[in-house]
Design an enzyme around this catalytic site. Structure first.
Site, PDB file in Angstrom:
ATOM      1  N   GLY A  25       0.816  -1.210   0.000  1.00  0.00           N
ATOM      2  CA  GLY A  25       0.000   0.000   0.000  1.00  0.00           C
ATOM      3  C   GLY A  25       0.849   1.261   0.000  1.00  0.00           C
ATOM      4  O   GLY A  25       2.029   1.231  -0.349  1.00  0.00           O
ATOM      5  N   LEU A  27       0.525   3.632  -2.085  1.00  0.00           N
ATOM      6  CA  LEU A  27       0.948   3.526  -3.489  1.00  0.00           C
ATOM      7  C   LEU A  27       1.503   4.849  -4.025  1.00  0.00           C
ATOM      8  O   LEU A  27       0.972   5.915  -3.751  1.00  0.00           O
ATOM      9  CB  LEU A  27      -0.235   3.086  -4.365  1.00  0.00           C
ATOM     10  N   HIS A  31       4.780   2.127  -7.813  1.00  0.00           N
ATOM     11  CA  HIS A  31       3.778   1.054  -7.867  1.00  0.00           C
ATOM     12  C   HIS A  31       2.936   1.180  -9.139  1.00  0.00           C
ATOM     13  O   HIS A  31       2.606   0.190  -9.781  1.00  0.00           O
ATOM     14  CB  HIS A  31       2.818   1.139  -6.667  1.00  0.00           C
ATOM     15  N   GLN A  55       7.514  -9.328   8.003  1.00  0.00           N
ATOM     16  CA  GLN A  55       8.764  -8.889   7.379  1.00  0.00           C
ATOM     17  C   GLN A  55       9.361  -7.664   8.064  1.00  0.00           C
ATOM     18  O   GLN A  55      10.353  -7.123   7.606  1.00  0.00           O
ATOM     19  CB  GLN A  55       8.582  -8.663   5.882  1.00  0.00           C
TER      20      GLN A  55
HETATM   21  O1  PAF Z   1       8.090  -4.981  -1.816  1.00  0.00           O
HETATM   22  C1  PAF Z   1       7.083  -4.991  -1.075  1.00  0.00           C
HETATM   23  O2  PAF Z   1       6.245  -4.071  -1.058  1.00  0.00           O
HETATM   24  C2  PAF Z   1       6.880  -6.168  -0.130  1.00  0.00           C
HETATM   25  O3  PAF Z   1       8.077  -6.651   0.347  1.00  0.00           O
HETATM   26  C3  PAF Z   1       6.021  -7.287  -0.748  1.00  0.00           C
HETATM   27  C4  PAF Z   1       6.689  -7.898  -1.965  1.00  0.00           C
HETATM   28  C5  PAF Z   1       4.657  -6.734  -1.150  1.00  0.00           C
HETATM   29  C6  PAF Z   1       5.813  -8.402   0.273  1.00  0.00           C
HETATM   30  O4  PAF Z   1       5.166  -7.940   1.415  1.00  0.00           O
END
Ligand code: PAF
Length: 270
Positions: A25, A27, A31, A55
């Site tokens: 998100g 964006l 993106h 993550q």
């Molecule tokens: O690059 C990202 O935005 C994130 O690491 C991903 C690939 C959406 C995984 O959460």
């Protein structure tokens, strides 16, 4: 069966090509470039929006990660996205969730070293997104170059039937790579953030003039990074694009990997 899977299987049964753009998100134009490419190549374009807690290895980084779901939905609609898949954390990770994808040697250096566990979290969520959205292809930006290499390796190692499409970095006019975290930069940090691009440009220039020695090139890059008083470099290196192994001689196609943190009232990772 999750609704998302049912929608995709229906589309595939009708012969449609399905493209996925995985995002967290907030964006931005970077993106949107991925989404436009997906729109060109797919009949059914899916954008996933999920701030993946697995993550993040720092709570404050997760809590401060920018979100703008309403704005994101508008932008997706403007780009003709067919499906926005925005699951909540409980759906993706119920309390008894107990299985992770473990990143291998490619994750031991650079971003993986600075942020332990980060790439296990990335691969686990990307694997889940592939299973849930069952795309023919998925598009990733080259900005997170190590992530891209790891996703490609996972697809090969675990036989995901997904083609990985890579798109180049999109930059601001002054050269800063677009990133959702840029929003978090204070004015002074934002001004200094061009150090990353000037370091890259310096290396490119020296290479084009015939300099091949890694050490010389890296210290030239570090000189630029040091000019930014609020920036602490995590790593800067010149690597083979496939193996991410540092090159002693830059005598072929290579990539510069650079990242660090801005200190200040609000620390920001770039
Ligand atoms: O690059 C990202 O935005 C994130 O690491 C991903 C690939 C959406 C995984 O959460």
């Amino acid at each position: 069966k999750p609704l998302m899977q049912a929608v995709v299987l229906g589309a595939r049964a009708q012969g449609q090509t399905v493209g996925l753009v995985p995002t967290m998100g907030a964006l931005h134009e970077g993106h949107l470039a991925l989404i436009r490419e997906a729109r060109l190549q797919a009949d059914l374009v899916i954008v996933s929006i999920f701030v993946n807690p697995k993550q993040f290895n720092s709570d404050s980084d997760l809590k401060s990660y920018p979100t703008s779901l309403n704005n994101d939905l508008d932008r997706c609609a403007q780009q003709g996205v067919d499906v926005v898949f925005a699951p909540n954390a409980e759906t993706m990770y119920p309390p008894d969730f107990d299985t992770m994808i473990s990143a291998g040697a490619l994750a031991k250096s650079f971003e993986g070293k600075s942020r332990p566990g980060h790439f296990d979290g990335v691969l686990t969520v990307v694997g889940k997104l592939f299973t849930l959205t069952f795309p023919h292809f998925a598009i990733f930006g080259e900005k997170d170059f190590q992530q891209l290499a790891l996703v490609k390796r996972m697809v090969r190692d675990l036989h995901y039937p997904v083609e990985i499409v890579a798109m180049p970095v999109i930059r601001e006019l002054d050269g800063l790579a677009l990133s959702s975290r840029n929003k978090l930069l204070a004015k002074k940090q934002r001004k200094q953030a061009i150090c990353l691009f000037s370091a890259i440009q310096e290396v490119q220039e020296q290479v084009s003039m015939g300099e091949k020695r890694r050490r010389t090139l890296i210290s030239a890059a570090r000189k630029h990074l040091k000019k930014a008083s609020l920036f602490t470099t995590d790593y800067v290196d010149i690597v083979d694009p496939k193996t991410l192994a540092p090159l002693t001689e830059v005598d072929r196609q290579s990539r510069i990997l650079v990242a660090g943190q801005f200190s200040g009232r609000k620390p920001v990772r770039l």
